[in-house]
Design a protein around this motif. Structure first.
Motif, short mmCIF file in Angstrom:
data_model
loop_
_atom_site.label_atom_id
_atom_site.label_comp_id
_atom_site.label_asym_id
_atom_site.label_seq_id
_atom_site.Cartn_x
_atom_site.Cartn_y
_atom_site.Cartn_z
N GLU A 34 1.04 -1.10 -0.37
CA GLU A 34 -0.16 0.03 0.03
C GLU A 34 0.82 0.96 -0.08
O GLU A 34 1.88 1.59 1.16
CB GLU A 34 -0.93 -0.16 0.95
N ARG A 54 -2.77 3.38 -2.52
CA ARG A 54 -3.05 2.86 -3.35
C ARG A 54 -1.86 1.70 -3.51
O ARG A 54 -1.10 1.63 -2.97
CB ARG A 54 -2.21 3.81 -5.41
N LYS A 55 -3.28 0.18 -3.46
CA LYS A 55 -2.53 -0.74 -3.51
C LYS A 55 -2.42 -1.47 -4.57
O LYS A 55 -2.75 -1.59 -6.04
CB LYS A 55 -3.76 -1.70 -2.36
N TYR A 56 -0.91 -2.45 -4.65
CA TYR A 56 -0.31 -2.80 -5.97
C TYR A 56 -0.05 -4.25 -5.79
O TYR A 56 0.65 -4.62 -4.69
CB TYR A 56 0.96 -2.29 -6.54
N PRO A 64 -2.82 -3.04 -9.94
CA PRO A 64 -3.74 -2.69 -8.38
C PRO A 64 -4.28 -4.14 -8.24
O PRO A 64 -4.65 -4.63 -9.03
CB PRO A 64 -4.18 -1.24 -9.58
#
Length: 214
Positions: free
Chosen positions: A28, A152-154, A212
């Motif tokens: 995150e 943002r989460k990847y 993502p």
């Protein structure tokens, strides 16, 4: 941003590792500010990397900074520290109208490399964490825009070597398969993050494919 031996001395985006898979991490990323430019790579001398010198001009990596401080248009621009990565996103153009530096360089593509569809490229420099939407210098070059990046989460896989289309496509497919097998939903197109300059020895480079996830 980096050296021939791969050392990364520039500021990099802050993130928290939420989970680990067999060959990837779920991260995150904190909110950040990016400078970006979108272009047709076939019209640029450096192709997909054609936006680099435009953004380098904005932060003052070459010559005087091509920006103005907020509410101080008459003053000299502000030199912005280099950070890593450089981010690059590729997408098909819409049907109507075309649409200090950090490491890594990120590259996001809306479809797999090798597709016949014409691609537009968006390159981003993530700016140092000291900048916000209020104090970030404004670009003098109309091709450069400032974007506020939310948390943002990847799913992320790290690798060394070159980042040609074949390598990237293979890494994307493997990462997507691993994430889906582990129950994650991929929520968008991939990003390619490159942490080193072209003169870094390939086997010492740090690259990342980022998808993502939800």
């Amino acid at each position: 941003m980096g050296t021939v031996i791969g050392k990364i001395s520039a500021e990099t985006p802050k993130y928290q590792v939420l989970a680990k898979g067999t060959d990837y991490e779920i991260r995150e990323y904190e909110a950040s500010i990016a400078a970006q430019v979108t272009y047709d790579p076939t019209q640029m001398k450096r192709g997909r990397d054609g936006g680099f010198m435009i953004l380098a001009g904005y932060i003052g990596a070459v010559g005087k900074p091509n920006n103005v401080k907020p509410q101080k248009e008459q003053q000299e621009g502000e030199k912005i520290a280099m950070t890593a990565p450089v981010i690059t996103q590729e997408s098909s153009p819409p049907t109507s109208e075309p649409i200090a530096m950090t490491a890594p360089v990120l590259t996001e593509e809306a479809s797999e490399p090798g597709d016949d569809a014409k691609k537009m490229v968006t390159m981003q420099f993530i700016l140092p964490s000291s900048y916000t939407g209020e104090n970030v210098p404004r670009p003098n070059d109309s091709r450069v825009s400032i974007k506020e990046m939310p948390k943002r989460k990847y799913g992320v896989v790290t690798f060394s070597g070159v980042t040609d289309e074949g390598v990237v496509k293979n890494k994307v497919e493997k990462l997507r398969k691993s994430l889906e097998e582990d129950g994650y939903r991929v929520a968008g197109d991939y990003v390619l993050a490159r942490y080193n300059p072209p003169w870094t020895l390939p086997f010492l480079r740090t690259n990342e494919i980022m998808l993502p996830v939800e």
